[in-house]
Design a protein around this motif. Structure first.
Motif, PDB file in Angstrom:
ATOM      1  N   SER A   1       0.811  -1.219   0.000  1.00  0.00           N
ATOM      2  CA  SER A   1       0.000   0.000   0.000  1.00  0.00           C
ATOM      3  C   SER A   1       0.845   1.269   0.000  1.00  0.00           C
ATOM      4  CB  SER A   1      -0.925   0.001   1.214  1.00  0.00           C
ATOM      5  OG  SER A   1      -0.161   0.008   2.404  1.00  0.00           O
ATOM      6  N   HIS A   2       2.181   1.128  -0.024  1.00  0.00           N
ATOM      7  CA  HIS A   2       3.076   2.298   0.018  1.00  0.00           C
ATOM      8  C   HIS A   2       2.798   3.167   1.244  1.00  0.00           C
ATOM      9  CE1 HIS A   2       4.542   2.543  -4.438  1.00  0.00           C
ATOM     10  NE2 HIS A   2       4.755   1.381  -3.868  1.00  0.00           N
ATOM     11  N   GLN A   3       2.376   2.540   2.310  1.00  0.00           N
ATOM     12  CA  GLN A   3       2.005   3.298   3.498  1.00  0.00           C
ATOM     13  C   GLN A   3       3.169   4.135   4.017  1.00  0.00           C
ATOM     14  OE1 GLN A   3      -0.438   4.813   4.831  1.00  0.00           O
ATOM     15  NE2 GLN A   3      -1.612   2.958   5.239  1.00  0.00           N
TER      16      GLN A   3
ATOM     17  N   ARG B   1       2.566  12.528   3.982  1.00  0.00           N
ATOM     18  CA  ARG B   1       1.906  12.728   2.705  1.00  0.00           C
ATOM     19  C   ARG B   1       2.392  14.068   2.185  1.00  0.00           C
ATOM     20  NH1 ARG B   1      -3.461  11.615   4.547  1.00  0.00           N
ATOM     21  NH2 ARG B   1      -3.302   9.388   4.236  1.00  0.00           N
TER      22      ARG B   1
ATOM     23  N   PHE C   1       1.888  17.163  -0.300  1.00  0.00           N
ATOM     24  CA  PHE C   1       0.894  17.814  -1.150  1.00  0.00           C
ATOM     25  C   PHE C   1       1.566  18.787  -2.100  1.00  0.00           C
ATOM     26  CE2 PHE C   1      -1.429  16.538   2.629  1.00  0.00           C
ATOM     27  CZ  PHE C   1      -2.515  15.882   2.054  1.00  0.00           C
TER      28      PHE C   1
ATOM     29  N   ALA D   1      -1.819  15.001  -3.913  1.00  0.00           N
ATOM     30  CA  ALA D   1      -0.806  14.171  -3.254  1.00  0.00           C
ATOM     31  C   ALA D   1      -0.345  13.031  -4.155  1.00  0.00           C
ATOM     32  CB  ALA D   1      -1.358  13.620  -1.939  1.00  0.00           C
ATOM     33  N   HIS D   2      -0.914  12.935  -5.346  1.00  0.00           N
ATOM     34  CA  HIS D   2      -0.611  11.809  -6.230  1.00  0.00           C
ATOM     35  C   HIS D   2       0.206  12.215  -7.449  1.00  0.00           C
ATOM     36  CE1 HIS D   2      -3.092   8.798  -4.157  1.00  0.00           C
ATOM     37  NE2 HIS D   2      -3.842   9.830  -3.843  1.00  0.00           N
TER      38      HIS D   2
ATOM     39  N   TRP E   1      -5.603  -1.734   7.555  1.00  0.00           N
ATOM     40  CA  TRP E   1      -6.702  -2.529   6.999  1.00  0.00           C
ATOM     41  C   TRP E   1      -6.301  -3.994   6.915  1.00  0.00           C
ATOM     42  CZ3 TRP E   1     -11.420  -0.549   6.343  1.00  0.00           C
ATOM     43  CH2 TRP E   1     -11.530   0.850   6.312  1.00  0.00           C
TER      44      TRP E   1
ATOM     45  N   PRO F   1       1.749   7.700  -3.279  1.00  0.00           N
ATOM     46  CA  PRO F   1       0.855   7.082  -2.288  1.00  0.00           C
ATOM     47  C   PRO F   1      -0.223   6.249  -2.971  1.00  0.00           C
ATOM     48  CG  PRO F   1       0.427   9.436  -2.459  1.00  0.00           C
ATOM     49  CD  PRO F   1       1.618   9.153  -3.310  1.00  0.00           C
ATOM     50  N   ARG F   2      -0.620   5.162  -2.288  1.00  0.00           N
ATOM     51  CA  ARG F   2      -1.674   4.322  -2.851  1.00  0.00           C
ATOM     52  C   ARG F   2      -2.823   4.186  -1.878  1.00  0.00           C
ATOM     53  NH1 ARG F   2       2.170  -0.567  -4.589  1.00  0.00           N
ATOM     54  NH2 ARG F   2       3.088   0.337  -6.471  1.00  0.00           N
ATOM     55  N   ASP F   3      -2.802   4.965  -0.805  1.00  0.00           N
ATOM     56  CA  ASP F   3      -3.850   4.775   0.194  1.00  0.00           C
ATOM     57  C   ASP F   3      -5.123   5.501  -0.210  1.00  0.00           C
ATOM     58  OD1 ASP F   3      -2.748   7.220   0.532  1.00  0.00           O
ATOM     59  OD2 ASP F   3      -2.988   7.265   2.698  1.00  0.00           O
ATOM     60  N   ARG F   4      -6.200   5.188   0.510  1.00  0.00           N
ATOM     61  CA  ARG F   4      -7.509   5.682   0.088  1.00  0.00           C
ATOM     62  C   ARG F   4      -7.726   7.165   0.355  1.00  0.00           C
ATOM     63  NH1 ARG F   4     -10.896   1.407   1.823  1.00  0.00           N
ATOM     64  NH2 ARG F   4      -9.045   0.112   1.652  1.00  0.00           N
ATOM     65  N   ILE F   5      -7.327   7.674   1.519  1.00  0.00           N
ATOM     66  CA  ILE F   5      -7.551   9.092   1.767  1.00  0.00           C
ATOM     67  C   ILE F   5      -6.252   9.829   1.564  1.00  0.00           C
ATOM     68  CG2 ILE F   5      -9.010  10.504   3.265  1.00  0.00           C
ATOM     69  CD1 ILE F   5      -8.368   8.298   5.409  1.00  0.00           C
ATOM     70  N   SER F   6      -6.020  10.276   0.382  1.00  0.00           N
ATOM     71  CA  SER F   6      -4.800  11.033   0.181  1.00  0.00           C
ATOM     72  C   SER F   6      -5.094  12.501   0.056  1.00  0.00           C
ATOM     73  CB  SER F   6      -4.068  10.545  -1.055  1.00  0.00           C
ATOM     74  OG  SER F   6      -3.185   9.535  -0.664  1.00  0.00           O
TER      75      SER F   6
ATOM     76  N   ASP G   1     -15.528   6.541   0.524  1.00  0.00           N
ATOM     77  CA  ASP G   1     -14.526   5.560   0.921  1.00  0.00           C
ATOM     78  C   ASP G   1     -14.666   4.289   0.092  1.00  0.00           C
ATOM     79  OD1 ASP G   1     -13.445   5.189   4.376  1.00  0.00           O
ATOM     80  OD2 ASP G   1     -12.468   5.934   2.576  1.00  0.00           O
TER      81      ASP G   1
ATOM     82  N   HIS H   1     -14.038   0.740  -0.086  1.00  0.00           N
ATOM     83  CA  HIS H   1     -13.602  -0.382   0.736  1.00  0.00           C
ATOM     84  C   HIS H   1     -13.207  -1.570  -0.120  1.00  0.00           C
ATOM     85  CE1 HIS H   1     -14.422   1.152   4.727  1.00  0.00           C
ATOM     86  NE2 HIS H   1     -15.375   1.830   4.152  1.00  0.00           N
TER      87      HIS H   1
END
Lengths: 329, 216
Positions: free
Chosen positions: A144-146, A150, A152, A166-167, A235, B200-205, B214, B216
C-alpha cells in the motif's frame, strides 16, 4: 472559525455498552473491563473491519500467544518486568510471523526535552524521499506504500488543501507549485487523544502522541478527529519481506503493527529518544527539515522559531501543533 | 506537589537549592554553547571536549584534467590544472562555457553573472580565491560560497539549510553536515529537477474527501 470540539465524532455508544460516551470514559482499568465493554458496543456503529478486529482475540484464543496478548494490560499499567515480558513475546511473534530477528525496546521520554519539528517550504522540492524513508524506517505495509508522511503539491500563493494533489508523478519542483509534506503535528491539545474511547492513545512528556497498538480497538474515531489526516488504519496485516524489516524497533513506534489498529508518526521516537535525528530528516536530500528540543534555547529548532516567520497548519483550530512551517524571506 | 510540600516543608529548601544550581549550570552550559555556535563552523570539524563533533563533509579534492590517455595499467592519465594554466593567459572576462573550444568542452555553466575567475584563482589554477585575493584550497570551497551567500551560510550554520545526519543531541552522538557542493554544483548551483518516489496508494490522500466516498 470552526469549533474543534464540534468536529468530534458523536458518542459511540449505541449498544449494550457500559461507557458513558467517548470523552468521559473512566480511565481504562487494569483488567481491561472498559476496553472490552467498548469493544462489544462498537460493532453496532462501525464497519466490518473494526468488528472483525473486535472479535479477533476471541476467535484466536486457542493460541497461547493470543491469550497472552488478550490479557495484556494497558501500557501505562505495565511494570518494568511485565514490559520486558511483552517485548519478548512481541519479538518472538515477529520471528514467527515474519521470519525476522528484531529488537524491540521501550525508550522513555528524556527528562526536560520537548520535541519540535520545522519544515522549510522554500526548500522542499516534493521528491517524497521523506515519505519513502518513513515507509522503510517504520516498517510500513509494502503493497500500500504506506507512510506517515503525505506530500501535497500546492499552488504557489495558496494554502488550499482542496486543490492540493498528493498523487503527482512528474518531475519536481514544478515552477508554479510548492510542496507541503504533512505528518502528525504532535498537537499540544490532540483531538485524536480526546476521542479515543479506551485511552489507547495519549501524549507523552516529550510531546509525542503515541498509540498502544495492543490496546487500540481500531474504532478509527481518532482518524476522523485528526484535522491533518495524520493517522492511518491497518486494513490488512502489514506485508513486509523479512529482509526489508527494520530490526531496530520500539513498542510505541515502529514495531510491526497488528491488523485492525491505528498507527501514526511518532517523530521516530525509537531514534529521537536516543538522541538521533528522525529518519525523514536524514533522508531529505534538500535539507528542508529541522528537528530538535524546543526547551533548549540553543537548539536548531529554537533558532528557526526565533528567526524565521513560522506558521502552523490550521492554527484557527487552536490545537497548538509542535510542527512548524516556514518560507525563506 | 503543593500537597507534598505541606507535608514535608524541608523539601522546599532542597528543591530551591537544586533548582538554583540547575539554573546556574544551565546558564554556564548555554554560554559555553553560544561561544561555540557563534562562529561559522570550521570547514572540517568543530569538536568540543564534552560534546560529540559536528563534521562537515569535505569539499571536492583539487581537480585534475583527464587527458583521455591511459597509462600502461589502464589507469587514466590526469594532469594538474596548473600544467597548462601556468602558460595560458587568464581570461578575466569569461563568464560562459559554451564557447570553450580548446579545453573544457561541454562544461555546463549557469551561476549568476559570475566570471570563471570570480572563483578560480588566476595566480594558481590549482586553487580558488576570495574577494581579497587570498587563495582557498578546493576542499575548503565553503569559505568561498559563504562570502557571497551570507544568508544561506547563516541558515546553514544554524542547521536550517543543507541538512544533516546523525544526532540532534550532541551529548549522545556526532552529527555530519553536507557540504554546499554536495547539493549545489558550483557551476550550475540550481538544485536539479527530480522524479518523485513512492507515490501514495492509500484511500484518503486528499483531505476533505466527500463523506461516503470511501472505497472499501
Amino acid at each position: 472559525m470552526p469549533d474543534p470540539a464540534s468536529e468530534k465524532p458523536k458518542t459511540p455508544c449505541s449498544g449494550n455498552c457500559s461507557c458513558a460516551g467517548g470523552n468521559t470514559t473512566p480511565p481504562a482499568s487494569a483488567n481491561g473491563t472498559t476496553r472490552r465493554a467498548v469493544l462489544k458496543g462498537i460493532g453496532a456503529t462501525l464497519g466490518i473491519a473494526a468488528y472483525a478486529k473486535a472479535l479477533a482475540p476471541l476467535t484466536e484464543l486457542t493460541k497461547q500467544t493470543s491469550m497472552d496478548e488478550f490479557l495484556q494490560k494497558h501500557y501505562k499499567e505495565l511494570s518494568k518486568d511485565e514490559i520486558a515480558t511483552v517485548l519478548k513475546r512481541l519479538t518472538r511473534e515477529t520471528k514467527e510471523q515474519y521470519g525476522a530477528d528484531v529488537t524491540i525496546n521501550d525508550p522513555k521520554p528524556i527528562d526536560g526535552v520537548k520535541f519540535g519539528y520545522a519544515l522549510n517550504l522554500s526548500i522542499c522540492n516534493g521528491c517524497r524521499k521523506c515519505a519513502e524513508a518513513c515507509h522503510i524506517e517504520n516498517n510500513h505495509d509494502r503493497p500500500s506504500h504506506q507512510s506517515y508522511i503525505r506530500v501535497f503539491e500546492m499552488t504557489k500563493g495558496s494554502m488550499d488543501f482542496e486543490k492540493a494533489n498528493a498523487h503527482y508523478d512528474h518531475p519536481v519542483p514544478q515552477p508554479d507549485k510548492y510542496y507541503m509534506p504533512v505528518q502528525c503535528q504532535q498537537c499540544e491539545h490532540p483531538p485524536c487523544v480526546d476521542v479515543c474511547p479506551v485511552e489507547a492513545t495519549w501524549k507523552e512528556k516529550d510531546g509525542i502522541v503515541v498509540v498502544d497498538y495492543n490496546w487500540c480497538i481500531g474504532c478509527r474515531y481518532c482518524e476522523a478527529a485528526c484535522p491533518y489526516h495524520a493517522r492511518r488504519f491497518n486494513w490488512q496485516k502489514p506485508q513486509i519481506p523479512a529482509a526489508e524489516i527494520n530490526p531496530v524497533q520500539s513498542y510505541l513506534s515502529n514495531r510491526i503493527r497488528p491488523q485492525g489498529v491505528m498507527e501514526k508518526c511518532t517523530f521516530c521516537l525509537h531514534r529521537t529518544r536516543n538522541g538521533r535525528l528522525p529518519a525523514c530528516l536524514e533522508a531529505c536530500p534538500t535539507g528542508a527539515r529541522v528537528f530538535g528540543d524546543l526547551n533548549d534555547p540553543n537548539s536548531e529548532i529554537r533558532w528557526v522559531l526565533e528567526n524565521k516567520r513560522v506558521f502552523v497548519l490550521k492554527e484557527e483550530l487552536g490545537l497548538k501543533p509542535q510542527f512548524f512551517y516556514f518560507f525563506d524571506e | 506537589m503543593s500537597r507534598l510540600l505541606k507535608k514535608h516543608p524541608g523539601l522546599a529548601w532542597i528543591a530551591l537549592v537544586v533548582f538554583t544550581s540547575v539554573c546556574s549550570l544551565a546558564v554556564l552550559w548555554a554560554q559555553k554553547n553560544r561561544s561555540t555556535t557563534a562562529v561559522a563552523p570550521a570547514v572540517k570539524s568543530e569538536a568540543k571536549p564534552d560534546l560529540h563533533p559536528v563534521t562537515i563533509k569535505p569539499g571536492p579534492p583539487t581537480p585534475r584534467l583527464d587527458t583521455g590517455l591511459k597509462d600502461p595499467h589502464g589507469k587514466p592519465i590526469t594532469v594538474a590544472c596548473s600544467t597548462c594554466h601556468s602558460t595560458t593567459t587568464p581570461n578575466a572576462d569569461r563568464k560562459t562555457a559554451h564557447d570553450l573550444v580548446q579545453a573544457h568542452r561541454g562544461l555546463s555553466y549557469a551561476h549568476g553573472n559570475l566570471t570563471c575567475l570570480s572563483c578560480h584563482n588566476a595566480k594558481d589554477y590549482d586553487t580558488l580565491h576570495l574577494a581579497d585575493g587570498r587563495s582557498v584550497a578546493f576542499p575548503d570551497v565553503m569559505t568561498l560560497c559563504a562570502q557571497c551567500h551570507g544568508t544561506a551560510m547563516r541558515d546553514y550554520t544554524h542547521g536550517s539549510h543543507g541538512g544533516m545526519t546523525g544526532h540532534w543531541d550532541l551529548t549522545r552522538g556526532p552529527r555530519v553536515k553536507n557540504n554546499c557542493v554536495n547539493c549545489h554544483d558550483p557551476h550550475h548551483p540550481k538544485f536539479p529537477l527530480v522524479k518523485p518516489v513512492l507515490p501514495p496508494r492509500d484511500r484518503i490522500s486528499v483531505p476533505k474527501e466527500p463523506a461516503g466516498n470511501d472505497k472499501h
